[in-house]
Design an enzyme around this catalytic site. Structure first.
Site, PDB file in Angstrom:
ATOM      1  N   ARG A 217       0.863  -1.182   0.000  1.00  0.00           N
ATOM      2  CA  ARG A 217       0.000   0.000   0.000  1.00  0.00           C
ATOM      3  C   ARG A 217       0.900   1.232   0.000  1.00  0.00           C
ATOM      4  O   ARG A 217       1.992   1.216   0.569  1.00  0.00           O
ATOM      5  CB  ARG A 217      -0.923   0.016   1.226  1.00  0.00           C
ATOM      6  N   HIS A 264      -1.940   0.631  -9.507  1.00  0.00           N
ATOM      7  CA  HIS A 264      -2.535  -0.356  -8.588  1.00  0.00           C
ATOM      8  C   HIS A 264      -3.184  -1.507  -9.361  1.00  0.00           C
ATOM      9  O   HIS A 264      -4.366  -1.825  -9.177  1.00  0.00           O
ATOM     10  CB  HIS A 264      -3.552   0.313  -7.672  1.00  0.00           C
TER      11      HIS A 264
END
Length: 301
Positions: A217, A264
């Site tokens: 993340r 992502h």
């Protein structure tokens, strides 16, 4: 006994249709009347907005995610509601992305493509993934998937987890491990302990030319500290996640040297939804049979 399950799409209805004892309904775009009896909720991918549904589901007992990461949900559910991740669904795809990112640097694919765009033939010797020392921080499914793939490339993998165990180092050993590795791959969950774990001191311990790969993340990495190392030319980075995310068009990471950025998508490959629902279906089948799901989050995330 019949268990009512809410899913985000028709793929969920199809995936769960063969499990005896389930009634399956969509919760999107609106809750059906049967939601009053729902015991299981499957949010959509990265669907933290489905948290708003929890208070409207009085019989809810299990939230089954389609993602391995649970930072949008961990610690935000009442104690009587279980939370199960989709561990085992996306490790292969994400590991594939990490290998591709490292090969992009070592085999200089970006430089060769730039030469192609201007019609230049530029043969030269490149680096290789072979014999590289890769430090993987995170020893769950993805960490082990990575080690298996690095073995195939004759690279040497060191696994790190929050606590040491057989074949895995503890995070307290990082100051000694970082200087001895050519690349560090981040595949940890986002928690209080991992937020900004890759800070100025962490990066300073890496050798010149090392590659930082973030498939975890964005907030795991201190963006300003990483930018400083990239701008100086000392380190390189491959980021599938950023902080902030999405990355604003004018953010300096876009134009930093020695960087590869993807939006992502490491786990977002063909068949990812089917793989996720296979894991989710198995977890819900266990729940419906009165057994605990295997991927339950227990204790601190």
């Amino acid at each position: 006994m019949t268990v009512t399950v809410l899913v985000p799409d028709e793929h969920g209805i199809e995936a769960l249709s063969g499990i005896e004892g389930l009634r399956v309904f969509r919760h999107s775009p609106r809750l059906p009347p049967e939601a009053a009896d729902a015991e299981v909720l499957i949010p959509d991918f990265l669907g933290g907005e489905a948290l708003n549904l929890v208070d409207r589901l009085p019989k809810l007992r299990l939230v089954q995610l389609l993602t391995t990461g649970a930072d949008a949900w961990a610690g935000r559910l009442p104690d009587h509601i279980m939370l199960s991740t989709c561990r085992g669904a996306h490790g292969g795809s994400s590991a594939e992305w990490v290998v591709g990112a490292l090969l992009t640097f070592y085999r200089e694919f970006t430089a060769f493509d730039a030469a192609r765009r201007v019609g230049k033939w530029t043969p030269h010797t490149t680096d290789t993934l072979q014999d590289k020392r890769i430090l993987v921080i995170g020893a769950g499914d993805l960490g082990h998937q990575l080690r298996r793939r690095f073995d195939a490339f004759d690279a040497r993998t060191t696994l790190v987890a929050s606590r040491a165990r057989d074949g895995v180092h503890g995070v307290d050993e990082l100051p000694a491990l970082l200087p001895e590795h050519d690349a560090v791959v981040l595949v940890v969950p986002l928690t209080e302990a991992t937020t900004r774990m890759v800070d100025k001191k962490f990066l300073s311990l890496l050798p010149d030319g090392a590659i930082v790969v973030n498939a975890a993340r964005g907030p795991v990495v201190d963006t300003d500290a990483l930018l400083a190392e990239l701008t100086s030319g000392r380190l390189r980075a491959a980021l599938d996640v950023t902080d902030p995310e999405p990355l604003p068009a004018d953010h300096p990471l876009w134009t930093a040297p020695n960087i590869v950025i993807t939006p992502h998508v490491a786990g977002n490959s063909a068949g990812h939804r089917a793989r996720a629902y296979r894991v989710a279906a198995a977890e819900i089948a266990r729940f419906a049979a009165g057994k605990a799901p295997l991927n339950l989050l227990r204790g601190a995330y």
